[in-house]
Every structure is written in structure tokens, then in C-alpha cells.
Design an enzyme around this catalytic site. Structure first.
Site, mmCIF file in Angstrom:
data_model
loop_
_atom_site.group_PDB
_atom_site.id
_atom_site.type_symbol
_atom_site.label_atom_id
_atom_site.label_comp_id
_atom_site.label_asym_id
_atom_site.label_seq_id
_atom_site.Cartn_x
_atom_site.Cartn_y
_atom_site.Cartn_z
ATOM 1 C CG HIS A 2 -5.160 3.933 61.456
ATOM 2 N ND1 HIS A 2 -5.269 4.615 60.272
ATOM 3 C CD2 HIS A 2 -6.317 4.183 62.148
ATOM 4 C CE1 HIS A 2 -6.429 5.248 60.233
ATOM 5 N NE2 HIS A 2 -7.092 5.006 61.360
ATOM 6 C CG HIS A 35 -3.173 -1.254 56.499
ATOM 7 N ND1 HIS A 35 -2.403 -0.594 55.559
ATOM 8 C CD2 HIS A 35 -3.835 -0.281 57.178
ATOM 9 C CE1 HIS A 35 -2.598 0.710 55.669
ATOM 10 N NE2 HIS A 35 -3.471 0.924 56.635
#
Length: 297
Positions: A184, A237
Site C-alpha cells: 500500500h 505492517h
């Protein structure tokens, strides 16, 4: 010329396919990411599972839509400005003996470059993901280990080489090992930095406002930054994953815009599509007699 343009498009399609090969192979060839262990007292992989604030589909649609809309509007205004001033001195390009509108040609060209860089960025991101194999922050909860004795009887510094997960979906299990770098972050950084670079080069300063283009650039970077930070907020993440992805996407975007798109130079002022004013000035310079100092003879 028509055959040459058609051949160039064909070769460029092959090049785009080649760049997309790494991502296709990793995702569809059932290649396992690197299997790495972890320390039993590692708190960074024990976060709860959280749904994504920004889905992959939404990220692709929004970033792609913004680039296509802004590039299209800007190129249309440039094209009609040149036509209105009657500065176009060469015909529209030929592709397969079909005369193509140069405005449409420019829009497609820039979007094609955007797509090429996107594939390159995704390929580099996937290479990093499968090679590093870093565990996601919600690894323990999503994995749901079959043997949990090491959780309650953890010795400081004890390294777990292998863990058997009860997660039945192999795709989800593999995804738990694809934390670094953040896809992303790299995608959002690439798309928005590319667009910010385009805005800088192709949108002029307006007489009634000096900061309009800079506000647009701020919106682009802010959107990319929020998307990247949301991955830490959603426990998808680690912060270093996001930082690595953002840096990667930025580098690819700058490289694509600077070298592949040639800094978004005005397509009507170079190559075979010259402005009449440039040609007239060149002719006047060539026609001017050289001034020789007779006193020096």
C-alpha cells in the site's frame, strides 16, 4: 511512419509484460515466501487482526482515477491552447494508417508510462516481500498456532524456528509472511509522487493564484502519506515496512517521471511536432548575416 509507430507500440507492450512477470510469477506460481522464525517474546507480532481502512481495490481505483482525470484535463487544455494559437505545424501521428488525435495520443502515452512504472514498482515490491518474508504484526492471532506451550513458557531469547498454524487457508498463511515492504505504501507513494511531478511540470502558474498547483501537490502527498500510515494503524505492517515501501515507491516514481517521461516536457515543442514560432526563430537566426569586425582585418 505508421508502421514504425505500430511496431513501437507492439514492442512496448512486450516490455510491459516482461516487467509484470515477477508479480505474476510470485502470485500465481504458488511460490512460498521465505520461512523465517521469531523470538517467543516478540510483542511486535502479537497485535489483533484489524480490517483494512483502505482496501487494495480502493487504493488502485482512487490513485488511478486521479491520475487519469488530471492528466486528461491538463492535456486537453494544452492541446486546444496550441490549436487555438495555430502553432501546430505537423499532422497528427499515424498508427496502422489511422490518423490519431495528438491530444489522445499524449494522454495515452502518459498513462502508458504511468502503467509501466506501476508494474515496475509492484514487481520490486513483490521481490522484497517474497525474499524477506517478514511476519505481519497480527501473525500470532491469524496463525493461531497449534502448539501454544511456548507462549506461556517462553524463555527470554528463545527462537522459534518453525510454527504449525491452524489457519486452513494457505493464501492467508502466505500473506502473513509478506510484511516488508508495504505494498500500500509503495503503490500510494508511486501514484501520488508521479502525479505531483506531472502537476509541477504541466500545470502553469495562474495569474489569479500562485499556490493552486502546490495545493494539488499537497493533497496528493497527504493522501499517499495517510494511506501509508493507515497500514500501521490497522496492524498490517510494521513502521519500517511502511517507510521502506514509501521510499521505494517515491524512487520509482521520480525515476519514471524524470527519465521515462523525460520530465513531462511539452510534447508540442520537441520531436517532430514543432511550434511554428520555434521554427520561425530558428530560420531568422540562420538568415542573419554574421557580423565581422573589419577593424580587426
Amino acid at each position: 511512419m505508421a508502421v514504425k509507430n505500430a511496431l513501437r507500440i507492439f514492442i512496448d507492450v512486450i516490455m510491459l509484460i516482461l516487467v509484470a512477470v515477477p508479480s505474476v510469477v510470485f502470485k500465481f506460481a504458488n511460490i512460498q515466501p521465505t520461512q523465517r522464525g521469531f523470538y517467543c517474546d516478540d510483542e511486535s507480532i502479537r497485535y489483533p487482526y484489524h480490517s483494512s481502512t483502505i482496501s487494495t481495490t480502493a487504493l488502485i481505483l482512487v490513485s488511478g482515477f486521479m491520475n487519469i482525470v488530471i492528466i486528461s484535463i491538463c492535456e486537453i487544455f494544452h492541446y486546444h491552447g496550441v490549436r487555438r494559437k495555430k502553432e501546430a505545424t505537423t499532422p497528427e501521428p499515424l498508427i496502422w494508417k489511422i490518423r490519431v488525435n495528438r491530444c489522445f495520443y499524449s494522454i495515452c502515452g502518459y498513462i502508458w508510462i504511468l502503467g509501466f512504472g506501476l508494474m515496475a514498482n509492484q514487481g520490486l515490491t513483490d521481490i522484497g516481500k517474497w525474499t524477506v518474508g517478514r511476519l505481519r504484526p497480527h501473525f500470532i492471532q491469524a496463525c493461531d498456532p497449534a502448539n501454544k506451550t511456548w507462549i506461556n513458557n517462553c524463555n527470554v531469547g528463545q527462537y522459534i524456528e518453525e510454527v504449525i498454524c491452524t489457519q486452513p487457508d494457505q493464501k492467508i498463511f502466505n500473506d502473513l509472511r509478506l510484511s516488508f515492504p508495504s505494498g500500500h505504501a509503495s503503490l500510494s507513494a508511486y501514484a501520488m509522487v508521479f502525479l505531483a511531478y506531472y502537476i509541477q511540470k504541466r500545470i502553469p502558474r495562474f495569474a489569479y493564484t500562485y499556490l493552486l498547483k502546490n495545493v494539488l501537490q499537497f493533497v496528493c502527498i497527504a493522501m499517499a502519506w495517510f494511506c501509508a500510515l493507515s497500514r500501521v494503524m490497522d496492524y498490517k505492517h510494521h513502521p519500517t515496512d511502511v517507510l521502506g515501501g514509501f521510499i521505494l515507491g517515491t524512487i520509482v516514481a521520480l525515476f519514471t517521471a524524470r527519465f521515462l517521461a523525460e520530465g513531462f516536457r511539452n510534447p508540442y515543442t520537441h520531436g517532430s511536432y514543432k511550434r511554428s514560432g520555434d521554427i520561425d526563430r530558428r530560420r531568422n537566426v540562420e538568415a542573419e548575416p554574421s557580423h565581422v569586425d573589419t577593424n580587426s582585418l
